[in-house]
Design a protein around this motif. Structure first.
Motif, PDB file in Angstrom:
ATOM      1  N   VAL A   1       0.895  -1.372   0.007  1.00  0.00           N
ATOM      2  CA  VAL A   1       0.049   0.019  -0.095  1.00  0.00           C
ATOM      3  C   VAL A   1       1.089   1.429   0.100  1.00  0.00           C
ATOM      4  CG1 VAL A   1      -1.457   1.153   1.276  1.00  0.00           C
ATOM      5  CG2 VAL A   1      -2.026  -0.860   1.183  1.00  0.00           C
ATOM      6  N   ALA A   2       1.920   1.295   0.881  1.00  0.00           N
ATOM      7  CA  ALA A   2       2.874   2.610   1.039  1.00  0.00           C
ATOM      8  C   ALA A   2       3.575   2.479  -0.270  1.00  0.00           C
ATOM      9  CB  ALA A   2       3.807   2.394   2.189  1.00  0.00           C
ATOM     10  N   PHE A   3       3.986   1.535  -0.857  1.00  0.00           N
ATOM     11  CA  PHE A   3       4.634   1.482  -2.184  1.00  0.00           C
ATOM     12  C   PHE A   3       3.820   2.309  -3.252  1.00  0.00           C
ATOM     13  CE2 PHE A   3       5.968  -0.408  -6.332  1.00  0.00           C
ATOM     14  CZ  PHE A   3       7.333   0.066  -6.388  1.00  0.00           C
ATOM     15  N   ALA A   4       2.552   1.439  -3.367  1.00  0.00           N
ATOM     16  CA  ALA A   4       1.763   2.074  -4.266  1.00  0.00           C
ATOM     17  C   ALA A   4       1.457   3.503  -4.172  1.00  0.00           C
ATOM     18  CB  ALA A   4       0.464   1.183  -3.994  1.00  0.00           C
TER      19      ALA A   4
ATOM     20  N   GLU B   1     -11.546  -3.777  -1.289  1.00  0.00           N
ATOM     21  CA  GLU B   1     -10.910  -3.889   0.311  1.00  0.00           C
ATOM     22  C   GLU B   1      -9.703  -3.293   0.306  1.00  0.00           C
ATOM     23  OE1 GLU B   1     -12.155  -6.314  -1.845  1.00  0.00           O
ATOM     24  OE2 GLU B   1     -13.691  -7.276  -0.698  1.00  0.00           O
ATOM     25  N   ARG B   2      -8.825  -3.222  -0.765  1.00  0.00           N
ATOM     26  CA  ARG B   2      -7.807  -2.356  -0.682  1.00  0.00           C
ATOM     27  C   ARG B   2      -7.850  -0.795  -0.446  1.00  0.00           C
ATOM     28  NH1 ARG B   2      -3.037  -3.522  -3.020  1.00  0.00           N
ATOM     29  NH2 ARG B   2      -3.268  -5.365  -1.900  1.00  0.00           N
ATOM     30  N   ILE B   3      -8.988  -0.263  -1.096  1.00  0.00           N
ATOM     31  CA  ILE B   3      -9.214   1.348  -1.005  1.00  0.00           C
ATOM     32  C   ILE B   3      -9.803   1.334   0.524  1.00  0.00           C
ATOM     33  CG2 ILE B   3     -10.757   3.043  -1.857  1.00  0.00           C
ATOM     34  CD1 ILE B   3     -10.666   1.863  -4.570  1.00  0.00           C
ATOM     35  N   LYS B   4     -10.537   0.488   0.801  1.00  0.00           N
ATOM     36  CA  LYS B   4     -11.065   0.599   2.168  1.00  0.00           C
ATOM     37  C   LYS B   4      -9.865   0.755   3.389  1.00  0.00           C
ATOM     38  CE  LYS B   4     -15.973  -0.661   2.468  1.00  0.00           C
ATOM     39  NZ  LYS B   4     -16.869  -1.892   3.431  1.00  0.00           N
ATOM     40  N   ALA B   5      -9.304  -0.313   3.135  1.00  0.00           N
ATOM     41  CA  ALA B   5      -7.969  -0.256   3.957  1.00  0.00           C
ATOM     42  C   ALA B   5      -7.051   0.828   3.963  1.00  0.00           C
ATOM     43  CB  ALA B   5      -7.094  -1.599   3.633  1.00  0.00           C
TER      44      ALA B   5
ATOM     45  N   SER C   1      -6.048   7.100   0.875  1.00  0.00           N
ATOM     46  CA  SER C   1      -5.784   6.295  -0.219  1.00  0.00           C
ATOM     47  C   SER C   1      -5.551   7.156  -1.693  1.00  0.00           C
ATOM     48  CB  SER C   1      -7.142   5.610  -0.887  1.00  0.00           C
ATOM     49  OG  SER C   1      -6.989   5.013  -2.031  1.00  0.00           O
ATOM     50  N   PRO C   2      -4.344   7.006  -2.396  1.00  0.00           N
ATOM     51  CA  PRO C   2      -4.182   7.602  -3.581  1.00  0.00           C
ATOM     52  C   PRO C   2      -4.950   7.476  -4.703  1.00  0.00           C
ATOM     53  CG  PRO C   2      -2.596   5.497  -3.347  1.00  0.00           C
ATOM     54  CD  PRO C   2      -3.673   5.727  -2.289  1.00  0.00           C
ATOM     55  N   ALA C   3      -5.910   6.859  -4.598  1.00  0.00           N
ATOM     56  CA  ALA C   3      -6.936   6.217  -5.905  1.00  0.00           C
ATOM     57  C   ALA C   3      -7.744   7.448  -5.930  1.00  0.00           C
ATOM     58  CB  ALA C   3      -7.856   5.182  -5.435  1.00  0.00           C
ATOM     59  N   ASP C   4      -7.777   7.770  -7.264  1.00  0.00           N
ATOM     60  CA  ASP C   4      -8.596   8.915  -7.882  1.00  0.00           C
ATOM     61  C   ASP C   4      -9.932   8.239  -8.602  1.00  0.00           C
ATOM     62  OD1 ASP C   4      -7.331  11.267  -7.192  1.00  0.00           O
ATOM     63  OD2 ASP C   4      -5.802  10.553  -8.469  1.00  0.00           O
TER      64      ASP C   4
ATOM     65  N   ALA D   1     -19.797  -1.036  -1.737  1.00  0.00           N
ATOM     66  CA  ALA D   1     -18.827  -0.739  -0.504  1.00  0.00           C
ATOM     67  C   ALA D   1     -18.590   0.469  -0.076  1.00  0.00           C
ATOM     68  CB  ALA D   1     -17.446  -1.638  -1.203  1.00  0.00           C
ATOM     69  N   GLY D   2     -19.173   1.488  -0.967  1.00  0.00           N
ATOM     70  CA  GLY D   2     -18.792   2.788  -0.340  1.00  0.00           C
ATOM     71  C   GLY D   2     -17.430   3.452  -0.510  1.00  0.00           C
ATOM     72  N   VAL D   3     -16.840   2.894  -1.389  1.00  0.00           N
ATOM     73  CA  VAL D   3     -15.588   3.650  -1.931  1.00  0.00           C
ATOM     74  C   VAL D   3     -15.655   4.460  -3.115  1.00  0.00           C
ATOM     75  CG1 VAL D   3     -14.497   1.693  -0.805  1.00  0.00           C
ATOM     76  CG2 VAL D   3     -14.994   1.537  -3.279  1.00  0.00           C
ATOM     77  N   VAL D   4     -16.720   4.647  -3.785  1.00  0.00           N
ATOM     78  CA  VAL D   4     -16.817   5.734  -4.793  1.00  0.00           C
ATOM     79  C   VAL D   4     -18.051   6.997  -4.261  1.00  0.00           C
ATOM     80  CG1 VAL D   4     -16.751   4.140  -6.517  1.00  0.00           C
ATOM     81  CG2 VAL D   4     -18.983   4.631  -5.755  1.00  0.00           C
ATOM     82  N   GLN D   5     -17.583   7.917  -5.113  1.00  0.00           N
ATOM     83  CA  GLN D   5     -18.691   9.181  -5.039  1.00  0.00           C
ATOM     84  C   GLN D   5     -19.251   9.509  -6.500  1.00  0.00           C
ATOM     85  OE1 GLN D   5     -16.795  13.038  -4.577  1.00  0.00           O
ATOM     86  NE2 GLN D   5     -14.680  11.833  -4.686  1.00  0.00           N
ATOM     87  N   PRO D   6     -20.564  10.208  -6.172  1.00  0.00           N
ATOM     88  CA  PRO D   6     -21.040  10.502  -7.410  1.00  0.00           C
ATOM     89  C   PRO D   6     -20.342  11.794  -8.265  1.00  0.00           C
ATOM     90  CG  PRO D   6     -22.519  11.237  -5.429  1.00  0.00           C
ATOM     91  CD  PRO D   6     -21.122  10.501  -5.173  1.00  0.00           C
ATOM     92  N   VAL D   7     -20.728  11.687  -9.370  1.00  0.00           N
ATOM     93  CA  VAL D   7     -20.119  12.857 -10.282  1.00  0.00           C
ATOM     94  C   VAL D   7     -21.264  13.418 -11.344  1.00  0.00           C
ATOM     95  CG1 VAL D   7     -18.448  13.153 -12.312  1.00  0.00           C
ATOM     96  CG2 VAL D   7     -17.834  11.694 -10.595  1.00  0.00           C
TER      97      VAL D   7
END
Length: 346
Positions: free
Chosen positions: A17-20, A66-70, A75-78, A94-100
């Motif tokens: 995760v840190a490396f990513a 699960e990765r994004i939740k952790a 999280s660096p994910a865009d 999973a609640g890891v996205v948002q509306p656009v």
């Protein structure tokens, strides 16, 4: 020893995760994707050329949500880019996205290919079709129902019934005909199998080429990829051994699935990410998807490649993607209930 292994696994996971995060932090848009990098890199290169914004991709085949939740708020994910309506819906649940809320996306992408709450947007479609042996199968039309007919006994090949592509098809079957009919259908498919389900869609074409079976289920774009594969030219022979037949439900329409994109909940570069989402829905990216990936663009007016046109006219099912997602859990239960992956049993 067990605790030691668990500790090592935890440290390794945290290190990844840190490396990513470190690798992605230098980019203007960070993408977590279950799509093979070579399938999306051409459109990302085009985006960078047009905007000057750089992208970084982290390929995560399983456990993306699960990765994004952790990673949580750090999280660096865009963006999340994935295939299959089920995986898009899973990210939403999973609640890891948002509306656009984007006029560009609303204009470029038909309503049926957008989440009602604007949490995901389809970018391409692909049909779940029949690969038929050119030498041993002389049919131009077939229904999904007919695949369970005993006349195909010992002649059908598929990948695992639990694979997302097959689960989506079974879910669509449930939506059309009900759970009992779907259970009977999957049982019929199981008993028509030439062998236990294995491999991917390409391997089903290979099995037809090798004479192990006569028909198979597969996605359209794999045929284009095989037919033009210069790195593994033997795949051209697999593609040449099959014809694409567009199977249909009773309404005369063919099941389609999607690839799509969502904005990550804690996107650190949300503005850049939305620019990429809009670019992916536009003319240039849609043409690249069509010509290089052999997919069907979702933007109206963009033509498919000549190779895809040779498959024949696709008349996509009008069943909503939400309806398909709603029946996925039951589809998975049916696959296990009839022991589909155990292979033919009668």
């Amino acid at each position: 020893m067990m605790m030691h292994r668990r500790a090592l696994a935890a440290v390794s996971s945290l290190f990844f995760v840190a490396f990513a995060a470190t690798q992605a932090s230098a980019a203007d848009v960070n993408i977590y994707t279950s799509r093979q990098p070579d399938l999306i890199q051409p459109v990302l290169d085009a985006f960078t050329k047009e905007t000057g914004l750089s992208t970084a991709t982290i390929f995560i085949d399983k456990g993306l949500e699960e990765r994004i939740k952790a990673e949580g708020a750090n999280s660096p994910a865009d963006l999340i880019m994935t295939v299959d309506i089920g995986r898009l819906d899973a990210a939403k649940q999973a609640g890891v996205v948002q509306p656009v809320d984007s006029e560009v996306l609303a204009t470029n992408i038909p309503e049926k290919f957008r989440d009602r709450e604007k949490d995901w947007f389809a970018l391409t479609t692909r049909a779940r079709v029949v690969y038929a042996s050119r030498d041993r199968v002389d049919v131009d039309q077939i229904s999904y129902k007919e695949l369970a007919d005993p006349k195909w006994k010992g002649r059908l090949c598929t990948r695992s019934g639990q694979h997302q592509y097959n689960i989506a098809l079974i879910a669509a079957y449930i939506a059309h005909y009900g759970e009992d009919a779907a259970r009977e259908w999957v049982t019929g498919l199981r008993d028509n199998l030439a062998r236990r389900p294995e491999g991917g869609d390409r391997e089903q074409a290979k099995a037809i080429y090798a004479g192990e079976c006569d028909i198979a289920l597969g996605n359209t774009y794999y045929v284009g990829k095989m037919a033009t594969d210069e790195r593994e030219p033997e795949q051209k022979e697999w593609a040449a051994a099959i014809r694409v037949v567009m199977p249909t439900f009773d309404n005369g329409l063919t099941h389609v699935n999607v690839s799509g994109v969502s904005l990550a909940k804690n996107a650190p570069h949300a503005e850049n990410a939305i620019r990429l989402m809009e670019f992916l829905s536009g003319d240039e990216a849609q043409k690249i998807y069509a010509e290089l990936n052999y997919e069907y663009p979702v933007e109206p007016g963009i033509e498919t490649s000549e190779l895809v046109k040779s498959f024949g006219e696709l008349k996509p099912d009008t069943l909503s993607l939400d309806d398909i997602a709603r029946h996925r859990a039951k589809a998975s239960e049916i696959v296990d209930e009839v022991d589909y992956d155990g292979g033919p049993q009668s």
